[in-house]
Write a protein that holds these residues in place. Structure first.
Motif: not given
Length: 241
Positions: A90-92, A165-168, A202-206
């Motif tokens: 997805v990032l690519t 902390e991250f996912l939720l 979104f890209l940075e979190v991914l």
């Protein structure tokens, strides 16, 4: 027997045979000491045998616990590796602004899939009750202690940070806003692909999710290696008994 020795002692005293009595008394003391030492040795042997039986029982239980943990870890490695691959695909696609097609739906769907190791620690909890020094093999004792007090604790902390902390806290709320899903965590697609191309947050979190997945998989593999080493040492100990 005691009456017999007492009678001999009294006879010697009456006959004023002090030197013979002294030798006899010394001999009697030596016999008593030897008897005590023999009794202590028998008691020590019995205690050692009980300790070895208890050690063997705990090692067998730990072997079963570790086999279950190892199976779970390998399953988690497979699951996290698949999620990592989806994250990277997805990032690519987003970084290169490639068009969306249905083959990407499952990858978008499992972007935030996570794993947790459910440890089987009954043997180690029992071992702590009796004292870790019950494990006579120094190397085995050291590796067991390191696994349960260092590796597993670090894994719990990492999983807690990733999940809570991250996912939720960050990633999934962002996904729910950006993606429409036919089946949650299985099949999804962007609401607005053009907007997602330029959504730097979104890209940075991914990217951070990809980093965390690499860290988690590496830790799982390290624990997998350590469990196998402990299993081999346990097998050697059980064969030597």
């Amino acid at each position: 027997m005691i009456k017999f020795f007492r009678k001999i002692r009294q006879t010697m005293i009456k006959e004023n045979k002090f030197s013979k009595y002294l030798l006899y008394a010394i001999g009697e003391i030596i016999l008593v000491v030897i008897g005590i030492l023999i009794a202590l040795q028998i008691n020590n042997n019995n205690e050692h045998k009980q300790q070895k039986q208890l050690e063997r029982s705990l090692l067998l239980e730990m072997k079963e616990n570790l086999a279950l943990d190892l199976s779970d870890i390998r399953s988690n490695i497979d699951a996290d590796t698949k999620t990592l691959r989806s994250n990277e695909i997805v990032l690519t696609q987003l970084e290169n602004k490639l068009p969306f097609h249905d083959s990407l739906r499952p990858h978008y769907g499992q972007l935030s899939n996570g794993t947790v190791l459910v440890k089987n620690s009954s043997a180690y909890e029992n071992l702590k009750t009796f004292g870790v020094n019950l494990i006579s093999n120094d190397e085995l004792r050291r590796k067991i202690t390191n696994l349960y007090t260092a590796r597993y604790d670090y894994l719990d902390g990492l999983n807690n940070r990733i999940s809570n902390e991250f996912l939720l806290g960050q990633f999934r709320p962002m996904l729910f806003k950006a993606l429409k899903s036919k089946s949650v965590l299985v099949d999804a697609a962007p609401y607005n692909l053009e907007e997602l191309y330029t959504n730097n947050s979104f890209l940075e979190v991914l990217k951070f999710e990809i980093f965390l997945k690499h860290e988690l998989i590496a830790l799982y593999k390290q624990i997998e290696k350590e469990i196998i080493e402990i299993q081999e040492l346990i097998d050697k100990e059980l064969k030597n008994d």
